[in-house]
Design a protein around this motif. Structure first.
Motif, PDB file in Angstrom:
ATOM      1  N   MET A 239       0.761  -1.360   0.128  1.00 41.37           N
ATOM      2  CA  MET A 239      -0.033   0.016   0.039  1.00 41.37           C
ATOM      3  C   MET A 239       0.866   1.296   0.039  1.00 41.37           C
ATOM      4  N   PRO A 240       0.312   2.192  -0.532  1.00 40.76           N
ATOM      5  CA  PRO A 240       1.142   3.702  -0.558  1.00 40.76           C
ATOM      6  C   PRO A 240       1.494   3.887   0.935  1.00 40.76           C
ATOM      7  N   SER A 241       2.785   4.813   1.128  1.00 43.63           N
ATOM      8  CA  SER A 241       2.832   5.166   2.341  1.00 43.63           C
ATOM      9  C   SER A 241       1.904   6.294   2.969  1.00 43.63           C
ATOM     10  N   ILE A 242       2.249   6.578   4.119  1.00 41.29           N
ATOM     11  CA  ILE A 242       1.316   7.885   4.712  1.00 41.29           C
ATOM     12  C   ILE A 242       1.669   9.045   3.971  1.00 41.29           C
ATOM     13  N   GLU A 243       2.932   9.261   3.591  1.00 44.50           N
ATOM     14  CA  GLU A 243       3.233  10.403   2.673  1.00 44.50           C
ATOM     15  C   GLU A 243       2.822  10.437   1.723  1.00 44.50           C
ATOM     16  N   ILE A 244       2.695   9.434   0.924  1.00 41.62           N
ATOM     17  CA  ILE A 244       2.101   9.441  -0.558  1.00 41.62           C
ATOM     18  C   ILE A 244       0.379   9.494  -0.468  1.00 41.62           C
ATOM     19  N   LEU A 245      -0.007   8.909   0.471  1.00 37.97           N
ATOM     20  CA  LEU A 245      -1.561   9.190   0.589  1.00 37.97           C
ATOM     21  C   LEU A 245      -1.845  10.605   1.098  1.00 37.97           C
ATOM     22  N   PHE A 246      -1.026  10.985   1.816  1.00 42.38           N
ATOM     23  CA  PHE A 246      -1.383  12.466   2.228  1.00 42.38           C
ATOM     24  C   PHE A 246      -1.348  13.497   1.029  1.00 42.38           C
TER      25      PHE A 246
ATOM     26  N   GLN B 160       0.792   7.123 -10.434  1.00 48.88           N
ATOM     27  CA  GLN B 160       1.973   7.793 -10.138  1.00 48.88           C
ATOM     28  C   GLN B 160       1.920   7.877  -8.423  1.00 48.88           C
ATOM     29  N   PHE B 161       1.075   7.271  -7.858  1.00 49.33           N
ATOM     30  CA  PHE B 161       0.973   7.030  -6.286  1.00 49.33           C
ATOM     31  C   PHE B 161       0.766   5.434  -5.993  1.00 49.33           C
ATOM     32  N   THR B 162       1.101   4.604  -7.133  1.00 48.33           N
ATOM     33  CA  THR B 162       1.300   3.425  -6.941  1.00 48.33           C
ATOM     34  C   THR B 162       2.696   2.754  -6.364  1.00 48.33           C
ATOM     35  N   ILE B 163       2.848   1.460  -5.775  1.00 49.95           N
ATOM     36  CA  ILE B 163       4.121   1.084  -5.367  1.00 49.95           C
ATOM     37  C   ILE B 163       4.077  -0.212  -6.065  1.00 49.95           C
ATOM     38  N   ASN B 164       5.382  -0.558  -6.970  1.00 46.33           N
ATOM     39  CA  ASN B 164       5.305  -1.784  -7.377  1.00 46.33           C
ATOM     40  C   ASN B 164       6.450  -2.452  -7.042  1.00 46.33           C
ATOM     41  N   SER B 165       6.243  -3.480  -5.927  1.00 48.27           N
ATOM     42  CA  SER B 165       7.227  -4.209  -5.299  1.00 48.27           C
ATOM     43  C   SER B 165       6.634  -5.197  -4.842  1.00 48.27           C
ATOM     44  N   GLU B 166       7.676  -6.384  -4.506  1.00 47.86           N
ATOM     45  CA  GLU B 166       7.151  -7.894  -4.165  1.00 47.86           C
ATOM     46  C   GLU B 166       6.324  -7.469  -2.644  1.00 47.86           C
ATOM     47  N   TYR B 167       6.566  -6.587  -1.888  1.00 48.18           N
ATOM     48  CA  TYR B 167       5.727  -6.260  -0.620  1.00 48.18           C
ATOM     49  C   TYR B 167       4.482  -5.666  -0.472  1.00 48.18           C
ATOM     50  N   SER B 168       4.120  -5.206  -1.955  1.00 45.51           N
ATOM     51  CA  SER B 168       2.822  -4.451  -1.944  1.00 45.51           C
ATOM     52  C   SER B 168       1.947  -5.477  -2.469  1.00 45.51           C
TER      53      SER B 168
END
Length: 210
Positions: free
Chosen positions: A1-8, A136-144
């Motif tokens: 999931m996007p971080s708090i900073e990204i969500l803000f 632009q606000f997504t995260i593409n990683s194995e943990y997301s």
């Protein structure tokens, strides 16, 4: 999931864009100022229903493209950069809006919701904007979680922000009507600020790796 900073950042930009004078919120504002708050809320319901449909299309479509065709996604990204740049240019060139008070009142609840829904769905620019904005606000990683679920989450978050923002516009319709109609300098400042935001989003989209 996007971080708090990204969500803000996402919520802040989304809120600003929802309050910026445009076809959707001008419709909500004018109906509320002329016919009462009930009309604004009903039209807002229709508009946000359309946004949910756009969100589903984008979350399904973008994830499918990512899985099957990287070149097609790159084309979409380049088109998104051009579209955001076009929006920036339009914001810089936009002239103040003057609301009219001679609209015919509409009393049918279903017609009001349908009016908002059709207005939203008949605007293909919205889905193009979602294609350029949400990834632009997504995260593409194995943990997301999957990109499609992230896009769905962000899209629904945007719908929630839009509903709250349009509801606030409805309840402050009298005050906002005076600000928009009688103080065009406020619109000029908002439009210039929006142009800068769209430029920043276009540059970020250009250099981002998904």
């Amino acid at each position: 999931m996007p971080s708090i900073e990204i969500l803000f950042a996402f919520i802040s930009i989304s809120t600003f864009l929802c309050f910026l004078p445009g076809p959707d919120n001008i419709l909500v504002l004018s109906q509320s100022a002329i016919n009462g708050r009930k009309f604004g809320i009903l039209i807002t319901t229709g508009l946000c229903t359309g946004l949910v449909i756009h969100t589903l299309l984008v979350s399904i479509g973008v994830s499918a493209i990512l899985r099957t065709n990287a070149i097609a996604f790159e084309i979409i990204r380049v088109l998104g950069v051009f579209y955001l740049s076009y929006l920036a240019w339009g914001a810089f060139k936009a002239k103040p809006v003057i609301l009219k008070d001679n609209e015919k009142k509409i009393y049918d609840t279903k017609k009001l919701i349908k009016k908002g829904l059709i207005m939203n769905l008949s605007n293909p620019k919205i889905i193009i904007f979602f294609l350029a904005f949400l990834p632009q606000f997504t995260i593409n990683s194995e943990y997301s979680i999957s990109v499609s679920l992230q896009l769905l989450y962000l899209g629904l978050m945007f719908v929630f922000v839009a509903f709250i923002s349009f509801s606030v516009i409805t309840y402050l319709s009298g005050f906002l009507n005076n600000v928009i109609s009688k103080k065009p300098l406020v619109q000029v400042i908002l439009n210039k600020t929006t142009g800068l935001i769209f430029i920043a989003l276009a540059l970020n989209l250009l250099i981002s790796q998904f």
